[in-house]
Design a protein around this motif. Structure first.
Motif, PDB file in Angstrom:
ATOM      1  N   VAL A 134     -11.761   0.108  -1.207  1.00 25.45           N
ATOM      2  CA  VAL A 134     -10.642   0.837  -1.821  1.00 25.45           C
ATOM      3  C   VAL A 134      -9.548   1.144  -0.791  1.00 25.45           C
ATOM      4  O   VAL A 134      -8.358   0.951  -1.060  1.00 25.45           O
ATOM      5  CB  VAL A 134     -11.149   2.147  -2.479  1.00 25.45           C
ATOM      6  N   GLY A 135      -9.950   1.605   0.396  1.00 23.87           N
ATOM      7  CA  GLY A 135      -8.959   1.964   1.419  1.00 23.87           C
ATOM      8  C   GLY A 135      -8.152   0.755   1.852  1.00 23.87           C
ATOM      9  O   GLY A 135      -6.920   0.761   1.834  1.00 23.87           O
ATOM     10  N   ALA A 136      -8.864  -0.320   2.234  1.00 21.09           N
ATOM     11  CA  ALA A 136      -8.157  -1.516   2.713  1.00 21.09           C
ATOM     12  C   ALA A 136      -7.370  -2.161   1.576  1.00 21.09           C
ATOM     13  O   ALA A 136      -6.212  -2.560   1.760  1.00 21.09           O
ATOM     14  CB  ALA A 136      -9.156  -2.506   3.300  1.00 21.09           C
ATOM     15  N   GLY A 137      -7.996  -2.247   0.394  1.00 20.66           N
ATOM     16  CA  GLY A 137      -7.296  -2.857  -0.754  1.00 20.66           C
ATOM     17  C   GLY A 137      -6.025  -2.097  -1.077  1.00 20.66           C
ATOM     18  O   GLY A 137      -4.943  -2.678  -1.234  1.00 20.66           O
ATOM     19  N   GLY A 138      -6.144  -0.756  -1.159  1.00 19.71           N
ATOM     20  CA  GLY A 138      -4.982   0.082  -1.488  1.00 19.71           C
ATOM     21  C   GLY A 138      -3.888  -0.069  -0.442  1.00 19.71           C
ATOM     22  O   GLY A 138      -2.708  -0.225  -0.776  1.00 19.71           O
ATOM     23  N   HIS A 139      -4.278  -0.058   0.839  1.00 16.20           N
ATOM     24  CA  HIS A 139      -3.284  -0.147   1.915  1.00 16.20           C
ATOM     25  C   HIS A 139      -2.535  -1.480   1.856  1.00 16.20           C
ATOM     26  O   HIS A 139      -1.307  -1.518   1.897  1.00 16.20           O
ATOM     27  CB  HIS A 139      -3.970   0.009   3.271  1.00 16.20           C
ATOM     28  N   TYR A 140      -3.275  -2.570   1.770  1.00 18.88           N
ATOM     29  CA  TYR A 140      -2.614  -3.884   1.805  1.00 18.88           C
ATOM     30  C   TYR A 140      -1.779  -4.135   0.547  1.00 18.88           C
ATOM     31  O   TYR A 140      -0.749  -4.811   0.609  1.00 18.88           O
ATOM     32  CB  TYR A 140      -3.648  -4.990   2.028  1.00 18.88           C
ATOM     33  N   LEU A 141      -2.211  -3.585  -0.578  1.00 20.01           N
ATOM     34  CA  LEU A 141      -1.399  -3.750  -1.793  1.00 20.01           C
ATOM     35  C   LEU A 141      -0.089  -2.968  -1.663  1.00 20.01           C
ATOM     36  O   LEU A 141       0.976  -3.455  -2.033  1.00 20.01           O
ATOM     37  CB  LEU A 141      -2.177  -3.267  -3.032  1.00 20.01           C
ATOM     38  N   GLU A 142      -0.186  -1.745  -1.131  1.00 18.75           N
ATOM     39  CA  GLU A 142       1.037  -0.944  -0.949  1.00 18.75           C
ATOM     40  C   GLU A 142       1.984  -1.620   0.047  1.00 18.75           C
ATOM     41  O   GLU A 142       3.199  -1.532  -0.082  1.00 18.75           O
ATOM     42  CB  GLU A 142       0.677   0.453  -0.423  1.00 18.75           C
ATOM     43  N   ARG A 143       1.388  -2.279   1.031  1.00 10.86           N
ATOM     44  CA  ARG A 143       2.213  -2.951   2.045  1.00 10.86           C
ATOM     45  C   ARG A 143       2.852  -4.228   1.495  1.00 10.86           C
ATOM     46  O   ARG A 143       3.761  -4.792   2.082  1.00 10.86           O
ATOM     47  CB  ARG A 143       1.292  -3.288   3.228  1.00 10.86           C
ATOM     48  N   GLY A 144       2.343  -4.689   0.356  1.00  7.35           N
ATOM     49  CA  GLY A 144       2.938  -5.865  -0.283  1.00  7.35           C
ATOM     50  C   GLY A 144       2.630  -7.171   0.428  1.00  7.35           C
ATOM     51  O   GLY A 144       3.492  -8.043   0.532  1.00  7.35           O
ATOM     52  N   VAL A 145       1.383  -7.328   0.914  1.00  8.45           N
ATOM     53  CA  VAL A 145       1.005  -8.605   1.530  1.00  8.45           C
ATOM     54  C   VAL A 145       1.044  -9.681   0.444  1.00  8.45           C
ATOM     55  O   VAL A 145       1.078  -9.386  -0.748  1.00  8.45           O
ATOM     56  CB  VAL A 145      -0.408  -8.538   2.169  1.00  8.45           C
ATOM     57  N   ASP A 146       1.048 -10.942   0.848  1.00  6.08           N
ATOM     58  CA  ASP A 146       1.206 -12.010  -0.151  1.00  6.08           C
ATOM     59  C   ASP A 146       0.004 -12.108  -1.091  1.00  6.08           C
ATOM     60  O   ASP A 146       0.166 -12.382  -2.266  1.00  6.08           O
ATOM     61  CB  ASP A 146       1.437 -13.341   0.570  1.00  6.08           C
ATOM     62  N   GLY A 147      -1.184 -11.923  -0.558  1.00  4.64           N
ATOM     63  CA  GLY A 147      -2.359 -12.020  -1.425  1.00  4.64           C
ATOM     64  C   GLY A 147      -3.471 -11.122  -0.930  1.00  4.64           C
ATOM     65  O   GLY A 147      -3.586 -10.847   0.259  1.00  4.64           O
ATOM     66  N   VAL A 148      -4.280 -10.644  -1.875  1.00  2.13           N
ATOM     67  CA  VAL A 148      -5.465  -9.847  -1.518  1.00  2.13           C
ATOM     68  C   VAL A 148      -6.667 -10.503  -2.186  1.00  2.13           C
ATOM     69  O   VAL A 148      -6.638 -10.786  -3.389  1.00  2.13           O
ATOM     70  CB  VAL A 148      -5.321  -8.381  -2.005  1.00  2.13           C
TER      71      VAL A 148
END
Ligand code: SF4
Length: 333
Positions: A252-266
């Motif tokens: 949840v922490g890593a997923g939430g952070h990278y989604l908020e940062r707008g990386v190209d894909g998760v």
């Protein structure tokens, strides 16, 4: 010299430098099982019921690989490492389960880690473990302090240098100093975040060399360990409030952070039959649908997951990211 075996599975990727420093500080030699192979996985699977999760099957295989190679095997029962945050039940019963299904295992060094019982209980547990090697309490204390420092250095190395656990372990084992990253970031390189537990992300046999495949395709791979504890905790607070599971940060922490940062894909990676992950990954998936900043794919791994299946899903996902980036570029010009 006493040899302590450490299975290269489950919590190995979180804590290996700490455990290694502790046992070596007590005068023991540390033996690690080899990287997972099909033979290791099959031997582990043959000892447990079919619906046991894949990482635990792999863990049993690693214990079997250490039989005859060491005098003791270290298997801690990690119940909780933060107050009122609990671990998956598989970790709680790991030493007992191993004794039951692998009777030929060397004697197990187990230790109950439950921070909810207070610091005093925690220190006593470490001291009891250390006493198996020395009666000198000062030597145990010194080894424990060095182990704590090794753990901090390990975490810091990964978050400040953008290293994965295997890379950080290699650097710490070779005892070389790392130079800070000097290469400037490439703004045109697409980045993909992998979220999930380290025993899924870094076991190349279990995940069919996912990181290697992404790097070969020239993607920058981001993982939970490349973030600081503060970044992970903040992302959890924003997304779900208070965490319940011990390793929620990795999902949840890593997923939430990278989604908020707008990386190209998760890419969310989880094991078939894992109760906590099915809940946590669902939260990340819903957040991805809400934010619409990044493409999201979840990949469920199990014993019979075929390499061709993983490759096909990955290719389709990368194709989706490529088309999305192209559309964005067309809109920008
Ligand atoms: S969290 Fe899931 S994958 Fe990990 S040990 Fe528990 S059930 Fe298995």
């Amino acid at each position: 010299m006493i040899k302590v075996g450490i299975p290269r599975a489950l919590l190995y990727y979180q804590y290996y430098p700490m455990w290694q420093t502790f046992f070596e500080g007590l005068g023991a030699a540390v033996v690690v099982s080899p990287p997972t192979t099909q033979a290791i996985l099959s031997s582990g699977s043959s000892r447990v019921v079919a619906d046991t999760c894949l990482p635990v099957k792999a863990f049993c295989g690693h214990v079997l690989a250490l039989v005859g190679e060491c005098d003791y095997i270290f298997i801690p029962a990690v119940r909780s490492v933060k107050r009122k945050i609990y671990n998956c039940s598989k970790f709680l019963g790991l030493p007992d389960m191993t004794k039951a299904v692998i009777p030929e295992s060397p004697p197990i060094l187990d230790i109950d880690i439950d921070i909810n019982k207070g610091k005093r209980e925690f220190y006593q547990a470490i001291y009891r473990l250390g006493r198996r090697f020395t009666w000198n309490p000062l030597r145990v204390r010194k080894a424990a302090i060095a182990a704590g420092q090794a753990h901090l250095k390990y975490r810091q190395l990964m978050s400040s240098q953008g290293l994965t656990p295997p890379q950080a372990i290699e650097i710490m084992s070779s005892k070389t100093e790392v130079e800070p990253e000097t290469l400037p970031p490439n703004p045109t390189q697409a980045n993909i975040a992998l979220v999930g537990h380290p025993y899924l992300l870094y076991d190349e046999h279990i995940n069919h060399r996912l990181i290697h495949r992404l790097e070969q395709a020239h993607y920058k791979v981001l993982t939970p360990e490349m973030l600081t504890t503060e970044q992970l905790e903040l992302a959890i607070t924003r997304m779900v409030g208070r965490p319940y599971w011990t390793y929620e940060e990795e999902v949840v922490g890593a997923g939430g952070h990278y989604l908020e940062r707008g990386v190209d894909g998760v890419i969310g990676i989880m094991a078939f039959g894992c109760g906590p992950d099915s809940l946590m990954m669902n939260m990340v998936q819903r957040q991805a649908a809400r934010l619409r900043t990044s493409s999201f794919m979840s990949l469920t791994l199990e014993e019979h997951t075929a390499e061709a299946g993983v490759v096909t899903r990955l290719e389709a996902f990368l194709d989706m990211i490529h088309r999305r980036k192209r559309r964005q570029a067309e809109v920008c010009v």
